[in-house]
Design an enzyme around this catalytic site. Structure first.
Site, short mmCIF file in Angstrom:
data_model
loop_
_atom_site.label_atom_id
_atom_site.label_comp_id
_atom_site.label_asym_id
_atom_site.label_seq_id
_atom_site.Cartn_x
_atom_site.Cartn_y
_atom_site.Cartn_z
CB CYS A 168 6.19 9.38 -8.74
SG CYS A 168 4.47 9.09 -9.12
CD GLN A 222 7.00 6.11 0.96
OE1 GLN A 222 6.77 5.31 1.86
NE2 GLN A 222 6.23 6.24 -0.10
CG ASP A 246 9.20 13.75 0.11
OD1 ASP A 246 8.40 13.33 0.96
OD2 ASP A 246 9.13 13.45 -1.09
CG HIS A 256 7.46 11.06 -5.17
ND1 HIS A 256 6.61 12.00 -5.70
CD2 HIS A 256 6.74 9.91 -5.08
CE1 HIS A 256 5.43 11.43 -5.94
NE2 HIS A 256 5.48 10.17 -5.59
CE LYS A 316 3.00 8.60 0.18
NZ LYS A 316 2.75 7.68 -0.93
N1 PMP Z 1 7.32 11.86 -1.73
C1 PMP Z 1 7.48 10.55 -1.58
C2 PMP Z 1 8.83 10.03 -1.17
C3 PMP Z 1 6.42 9.69 -1.79
O1 PMP Z 1 6.58 8.37 -1.66
C4 PMP Z 1 5.16 10.22 -2.17
C5 PMP Z 1 3.96 9.31 -2.41
N2 PMP Z 1 4.18 8.27 -3.28
C6 PMP Z 1 5.05 11.59 -2.30
C7 PMP Z 1 6.12 12.38 -2.08
C8 PMP Z 1 3.76 12.24 -2.69
O2 PMP Z 1 2.80 12.05 -1.70
P1 PMP Z 1 1.31 12.55 -1.98
O3 PMP Z 1 0.86 11.85 -3.23
O4 PMP Z 1 0.56 12.11 -0.77
O5 PMP Z 1 1.38 14.02 -2.16
#
Ligand code: PMP
Length: 407
Positions: free
Chosen positions: A362, A199, A196, A119, A222
């Site tokens: 993203c 997910q 990270d 991401h 999440k």
């Molecule tokens: N890493 C991953 C794998 C994600 O799916 C996301 C959220 N889409 C994020 C980071 C970022 O999370 P946040 O917007 O809550 O900071």
């Protein structure tokens, strides 16, 4: 969907409104009433600035905040509460590591290794460190099915590697990465492992020590907790030596005209008034997950994901990214339909009352590798049902015809 004949959907006020078939859970999940109550209870009954006053309300607020830290520590099996830093979200946690650890421990000639499936939140901070320090940024590639070849990873991590950053589960492919194995390769070369967990935390039990994560970031929203609260786990030995990321109130021990002595961990990294109500909500979310149990949640997610995947396999012109096996999707199904733009796919689904996500998610470098600019993504949670999966498949099957294509 029952466990001992209890219908968990009734715990979620928004799901009970029957407004939409909500299958955009990888973007943010829904919240159970207990989480909403916990956040509201903080403001109704315990509101004061935590960690500051010594009067009873402030002590209560502090206790709620610090008890949430204990819950998080146990949830991910950290060694101590000093290793749990509350942040706003995953993005902030990863930036904290990049600015505080990255900029002070990485220099020209070093290498940073990330995966192609990151991401942007776990890519842009490392691009920044690379630019500012002159360190090289190298990529772990993945195969078309989303798997990674550990021999290729081993070849990529060298004596120059100072840090390896990888997502536990891809938000596009849904596949779990072999973090423990990659961490072992990183550690063998003296590099730190940044994970990270955005997910993975909503779907599986996490043991940061068994994973070999030196840093592990995730978001409350999440995993059925509130927005605006996240967690960064860091190994104490590393956090102790790191400079603060942000400075100001709450994070100091004492300040003079020209200097400051910083607070002990974890408060050194929690500048300014904290999100205590959010922490209370996160505490409730973790307790909710524990009351349902990951075994049951996984069984339900898998059943619904499998049903959707099987249904989609029979639809001509539909292509599913990643593995063929439902077990390797963590509830996430990213797909394309020949000649139909993903935003149009999403519009057709919206017309049928189904909430999915279309776009680059993203993760533009991964999409470029997969040969597409954007895709449509459905993402299931344990509270989704077979009926919802069937409605989704039916809608997907109708897209081409409704967009003016024949069979
Ligand atoms: N890493 C991953 C794998 C994600 O799916 C996301 C959220 N889409 C994020 C980071 C970022 O999370 P946040 O917007 O809550 O900071």
């Amino acid at each position: 969907m029952t466990n001992n004949s209890y219908d968990y959907r009734q715990d979620f006020p928004l799901l009970m409104q029957d407004r939409t078939i909500y299958i955009d859970n990888a973007a943010t999940s829904q919240r159970p009433q207990s989480v909403i109550d916990a956040e509201m209870d903080f403001y109704r009954n315990h509101n004061a600035n935590p960690l500051r006053g010594s009067y009873p309300l402030s002590v209560e607020a502090t206790d709620i905040y610090e008890n949430a830290r204990v819950t998080v520590k146990n949830f991910i099996n950290a060694s101590s509460t000093e290793e749990i830093i509350f942040t706003r979200n995953t993005t902030e946690g990863l930036n904290l590591v990049a600015y505080s650890y990255g900029l002070t421990n990485i220099s020209a000639g070093d290498e940073i290794v990330v995966s192609i499936m990151e991401h942007h939140s776990n890519l842009l901070p490392w691009q920044m460190v690379s630019r500012q320090t002159g360190a090289a940024l190298k990529f772990i590639e993945c195969e078309q099915d989303g798997s990674v070849d550990l021999d290729k990873v081993a070849a990529l991590i060298t004596d120059k590697t100072k840090l390896v950053a990888m997502t536990h589960v891809s938000n596009v492919l849904g596949r779990e990465n072999p973090i423990a194995e990659v961490a072992a390769l990183a550690h063998a070369k003296g590099a730190v492992m940044v994970v990270d967990g955005a997910q993975s935390t909503p779907h599986m039990a996490i043991d940061v020590r068994a994973l070999g994560a030196d840093f592990f970031a995730f978001s409350g929203h999440k995993l059925m907790g509130p927005m605006g609260i996240g967690v960064l786990y860091g190994r104490r030995e590393l956090l102790d030596k790191m400079p603060p990321f942000l400075s100001g109130g709450e994070m100091i021990d004492s300040v003079t005209r020209d200097g400051a002595k910083f607070a002990e961990l974890p408060h050194k990294f929690e500048a300014g008034t904290v999100n205590a109500a959010g922490a209370a909500g996160l505490d409730a979310a973790i307790k909710y997950i524990q009351s349902v149990g990951f075994d049951y949640m996984q069984e339900r997610e898998l059943a619904v994901t499998r049903r959707a995947l099987e249904g989609m396999k029979n639809i001509p012109h539909v292509h599913i990214f990643g593995s063929d096996r439902a077990e390797e999707h963590t509830g996430i199904i990213t797909f394309a339909i020949d000649n139909v733009h993903p935003h149009d796919v999403s519009e057709v689904l919206i017309a049928d009352g189904i909430a999915v996500r279309a776009g680059h998610h993203c993760a533009q470098p991964l999409l470029a590798y997969l040969g597409v600019n954007s895709t449509t993504r459905a993402s299931f949670m344990f509270y989704n049902t077979e009926e919802e999966a069937d409605a989704f498949v039916k809608s997907v099957a109708s897209v081409r015809e409704r967009m003016g294509y024949g069979e």
